[in-house]
Design an enzyme around this catalytic site. Structure first.
Site, mmCIF file in Angstrom:
data_model
loop_
_atom_site.group_PDB
_atom_site.id
_atom_site.type_symbol
_atom_site.label_atom_id
_atom_site.label_comp_id
_atom_site.label_asym_id
_atom_site.label_seq_id
_atom_site.Cartn_x
_atom_site.Cartn_y
_atom_site.Cartn_z
ATOM 1 N N GLN A 1 0.789 -1.224 0.079
ATOM 2 C CA GLN A 1 -0.006 0.004 -0.122
ATOM 3 C C GLN A 1 0.926 1.370 0.014
ATOM 4 O O GLN A 1 1.870 1.497 0.820
ATOM 5 C CB GLN A 1 -1.057 0.144 1.253
ATOM 6 C CG GLN A 1 -1.952 1.282 1.102
ATOM 7 C CD GLN A 1 -2.938 1.670 2.286
ATOM 8 O OE1 GLN A 1 -2.313 1.887 3.157
ATOM 9 N NE2 GLN A 1 -4.280 1.462 1.880
ATOM 10 N N CYS B 1 -7.218 7.266 4.443
ATOM 11 C CA CYS B 1 -6.656 7.804 5.713
ATOM 12 C C CYS B 1 -6.947 9.295 5.850
ATOM 13 O O CYS B 1 -6.542 10.001 5.278
ATOM 14 C CB CYS B 1 -5.057 7.708 5.879
ATOM 15 S SG CYS B 1 -4.635 7.979 7.562
ATOM 16 N N LYS C 1 -7.916 1.684 -2.150
ATOM 17 C CA LYS C 1 -8.709 1.882 -0.836
ATOM 18 C C LYS C 1 -9.165 3.061 -0.363
ATOM 19 O O LYS C 1 -8.602 3.931 -0.353
ATOM 20 C CB LYS C 1 -7.815 1.094 0.209
ATOM 21 C CG LYS C 1 -8.499 0.945 1.537
ATOM 22 C CD LYS C 1 -7.607 -0.032 2.483
ATOM 23 C CE LYS C 1 -8.243 -0.165 3.918
ATOM 24 N NZ LYS C 1 -8.265 0.851 4.743
ATOM 25 N N HIS D 1 -13.882 1.074 2.477
ATOM 26 C CA HIS D 1 -14.284 1.151 4.009
ATOM 27 C C HIS D 1 -15.800 1.906 4.002
ATOM 28 O O HIS D 1 -15.746 3.443 3.654
ATOM 29 C CB HIS D 1 -13.161 2.037 4.649
ATOM 30 C CG HIS D 1 -13.507 2.178 6.289
ATOM 31 N ND1 HIS D 1 -12.358 2.423 7.131
ATOM 32 C CD2 HIS D 1 -14.380 1.726 7.018
ATOM 33 C CE1 HIS D 1 -12.962 2.537 8.419
ATOM 34 N NE2 HIS D 1 -14.264 1.889 8.227
ATOM 35 N N GLY E 1 -9.821 -5.574 9.315
ATOM 36 C CA GLY E 1 -8.824 -4.762 10.007
ATOM 37 C C GLY E 1 -8.538 -5.214 11.569
ATOM 38 O O GLY E 1 -7.706 -6.363 11.861
#
Ligand code: FMN
Length: 340
Positions: A66, A97, A136, A168, A230
């Site tokens: 990643q 993030c 992601k 997510h 996760g």
């Protein structure tokens, strides 16, 4: 080379958790699950000791790298190194993030607002590697939380060549919530992810967020191509002792914790003999008895002893004596049988 696009179960990239020692440990528990590195920023690779940062053991495969960053040239340069000099199976871009540090660097979740730039990154990376290039992301950011927002992001970036998305299923709130709060407070909207699969049937869509049980994974797979786990993979690694048998190969054997500890001990001996601090691994096995009798003793003994100068692989033999045998030898089946 593994075809990561067809692997339905993965363990999420987690900074401070999914380093090479954790990944090696997880391979004692699951052979087939796709693993991800922690996020690595392009600057760390381009300006640091990339041979050390990107190195991994063959046993960790299938393994995705990643990357974090927003500069298409830097991302493609890093991907070229990862492809030519290492043997990764996938390049994944972190567009999820929400931390302040990441926002200040203009990458991570805030890039959801820049699908053209993300597309350029995907396109440039794809031009230098013959690997799946995946994204992601979240379902949105701040008040940009409509389904259309996610739809447009996926549409644009898939046109640049991204064929697999790990979503997510929460928005990221960029101002006011910490990364930790951003993993619990915004509500999970699994239906957005299911709808993306319906609207883009040719893409591989993987779901992430709050998934903890085999039966939940099974249910999500009715709607999407894959499930990424996760925190539960880190806090309760024994969950994965059931994954190979259930999702990959019905002849796989579910190991008990004693067998896993035998593997761990051999690996600790390898580390010890090569002057690698064994706490690098011990830190990651604290959750092995999660939810079981003996878990507290296990954690306490490990935490109190792993930092000692004299700590050596026999620490495992010492703690084993403190755990009830029926727990050590329990070959635990974690799914409900179908009633016929
Ligand atoms: C300690 C920690 C570190 C994380 N680091 C990363 C990271 O480096 N890259 C990333 O894409 N997500 C990162 N995440 C988010 C996870 O990959 C995942 O999306 C999130 O935890 C939701 O999944 P879960 O509910 O199964 O834990 C991190 C999560 C945690 C708990």
């Amino acid at each position: 080379m593994f075809n990561t696009e067809s692997i339905p179960i993965s363990i999420a990239p987690m900074m401070g958790c999914t380093d090479r020692y954790y990944r090696f440990f997880m391979r004692f528990i699951t052979k087939y699950t796709l693993l991800y590195t922690e996020m690595i920023h392009t600057n760390a690779i381009l300006k640091g000791d990339y041979k050390k940062i990107l190195d991994f053991s063959n046993e960790e495969k299938p393994l995705a790298l990643q990357l974090g960053g927003n500069n298409p040239n830097d991302l493609s340069e890093c991907s070229k190194i990862a492809y030519n000099e290492f043997n990764y199976d996938e390049i994944n871009l972190n567009i999820g993030c929400p931390s302040d540090r990441v926002q200040n660097g203009n990458f991570g979740a805030c890039l959801m607002d820049h699908p053209d730039l993300v597309s350029e990154c995907v396109y440039k990376i794809k031009s230098v590697v013959n690997l799946p290039v995946t994204i992601k992301c979240r379902i949105g950011i701040d008040n940009k939380n409509s389904y259309e927002y996610l739809y447009n992001f996926v549409k644009k970036t898939s046109q640049a060549g991204c064929k697999k998305f790990i979503i997510h299923a929460r928005v990221a709130i960029l101002k006011g919530l910490s990364p930790k709060e951003n993993r619990t407070i915004p509500p999970l909207k699994y239906d957005y992810v299911y709808q993306i699969k319906k609207d883009f049937p040719n893409l591989k869509i993987h779901i992430n967020g709050g998934i903890k049980k085999i039966d939940e994974i099974k249910n999500h797979l009715n709607y999407v191509d894959g499930v990424m786990i996760g925190r539960e993979a880190y806090e309760n690694p024994y969950l994965f002792s059931n994954i190979d048998k259930y999702f990959f190969d019905k002849n796989s054997i579910i190991k008990n914790r004693k067998e896993i500890l035998e593997d761990i001990k051999k690996y600790l001996e390898y580390l010890y003999n090569n002057n690698i601090p064994i706490k690098y691994l011990l830190l990651h096995i604290l959750g092995l008895f999660n939810g079981k009798e003996g878990s507290k003793i296990w954690r306490k003994y490990l935490s109190e002893n792993m930092h000692n100068k004299n700590c050596n692989p026999s620490i495992i033999d010492n703690i084993i004596k403190l755990i009830p045998n029926e727990i050590l030898e329990l070959r635990e089946k974690l799914w409900k049988e179908k009633k016929v």
